[in-house]
Scaffold this motif. Structure first.
Motif, PDB file in Angstrom:
ATOM      1  N   ASP A 275      -8.751 -44.983  37.250  1.00 23.03           N
ATOM      2  CA  ASP A 275      -8.292 -44.730  35.878  1.00 23.03           C
ATOM      3  C   ASP A 275      -8.684 -43.342  35.399  1.00 23.03           C
TER       4      ASP A 275
ATOM      5  N   ARG B  92      -5.393 -36.271  35.604  1.00 24.64           N
ATOM      6  CA  ARG B  92      -4.074 -35.729  35.952  1.00 24.64           C
ATOM      7  C   ARG B  92      -3.174 -35.660  34.723  1.00 24.64           C
ATOM      8  N   ARG B  93      -3.243 -36.684  33.877  1.00 29.95           N
ATOM      9  CA  ARG B  93      -2.423 -36.703  32.664  1.00 29.95           C
ATOM     10  C   ARG B  93      -2.767 -35.539  31.749  1.00 29.95           C
ATOM     11  N   HIS B  94      -4.026 -35.103  31.795  1.00 34.30           N
ATOM     12  CA  HIS B  94      -4.476 -33.969  30.983  1.00 34.30           C
ATOM     13  C   HIS B  94      -4.298 -32.627  31.699  1.00 34.30           C
ATOM     14  N   GLY B  95      -3.653 -32.630  32.849  1.00 33.80           N
ATOM     15  CA  GLY B  95      -3.335 -31.380  33.531  1.00 33.80           C
ATOM     16  C   GLY B  95      -4.334 -30.913  34.570  1.00 33.80           C
ATOM     17  N   TYR B  96      -5.332 -31.747  34.890  1.00 41.45           N
ATOM     18  CA  TYR B  96      -6.321 -31.367  35.899  1.00 41.45           C
ATOM     19  C   TYR B  96      -6.025 -32.093  37.213  1.00 41.45           C
TER      20      TYR B  96
ATOM     21  N   THR C 148      -6.413 -40.803  37.086  1.00 45.52           N
ATOM     22  CA  THR C 148      -5.094 -40.817  36.435  1.00 45.52           C
ATOM     23  C   THR C 148      -5.130 -40.047  35.125  1.00 45.52           C
ATOM     24  N   GLU C 149      -6.178 -40.269  34.332  1.00 45.46           N
ATOM     25  CA  GLU C 149      -6.294 -39.580  33.040  1.00 45.46           C
ATOM     26  C   GLU C 149      -6.516 -38.083  33.212  1.00 45.46           C
TER      27      GLU C 149
END
Length: 196
Positions: free
Chosen positions: A129, A135-139, A132-133
């Protein structure tokens, strides 16, 4: 390269019994933190950090433990035989209720923006999780288990370009980096100026 400590490098199961049932009081946390040195190392995690350092990446450790645990954390890292780090980032003491994701996002921001723009290759974590987060924030979030046992070329490609991108080789990446006049990921950090 940021590596999460607890769960990916440190097996905390020997000391989690200290916490007991929720809600956890401050004195319970103090007892837990006093036993950090009892954690065991995940050999696969240690091997991954060593392989990453051998590729020339700068190793930085990340933890959601509070700042006051940094001396004990550094001692544990050394005793566990983990490669030396350019830095160990932790949770500020005053941010005791800050969510783990927020702490990890701050660590990513510090490395990627404050130390050198675009410097962060990836953040390696054990929690799907969180990855995933991130990546969602661009990292570039990566999971420990997906990187274990990679050969050096595949490991480099997975860290820089992401999982499943094996068509990229280290040589091609370095050539593209030179063409784009980008600073290589292995350039030394200036942690003193970043702290200002």
């Amino acid at each position: 390269m940021l590596f999460d400590i607890d769960g990916g490098l440190a097996d905390m199961s020997a000391v989690t019994d200290e916490l007991g049932p929720k809600p956890w009081r401050r004195d319970v946390w103090q007892q837990f933190f006093a036993r950090l040195g009892e954690a065991t190392v995940f050999d696969a995690g240690r091997d991954l950090v060593a392989a990453t350092a051998a590729l020339g990446f700068t190793v930085i450790y990340s933890t959601t433990r509070p700042d006051f645990t940094i001396p004990a954390t550094r001692s544990w890292l050394a005793a566990a035989g983990l490669p030396p780090a350019a830095a160990v980032f932790s949770r500020p003491n005053k941010a005791g209720t800050q969510a783990a994701l927020e702490v990890k996002l701050q660590h990513c921001w510090i490395v990627d923006r404050r130390l050198r723009d675009g410097y962060l290759a990836a953040f390696v974590d054990d929690e799907p999780d969180i990855v995933t987060e991130l990546r969602r924030h661009g990292y570039a979030g990566r999971r420990f288990e997906r990187l274990h046992g990679c050969d050096p070329v595949d490991l480099h490609a997975a860290l820089v370009f992401g999982p499943g991108r094996r068509e990229f080789t280290e040589r091609k990446h370095l050539r593209e980096a030179r063409i784009a006049h980008r600073t290589p990921f292995t350039a030394p950090l200036d942690l003193a100026s970043a702290a200002r």
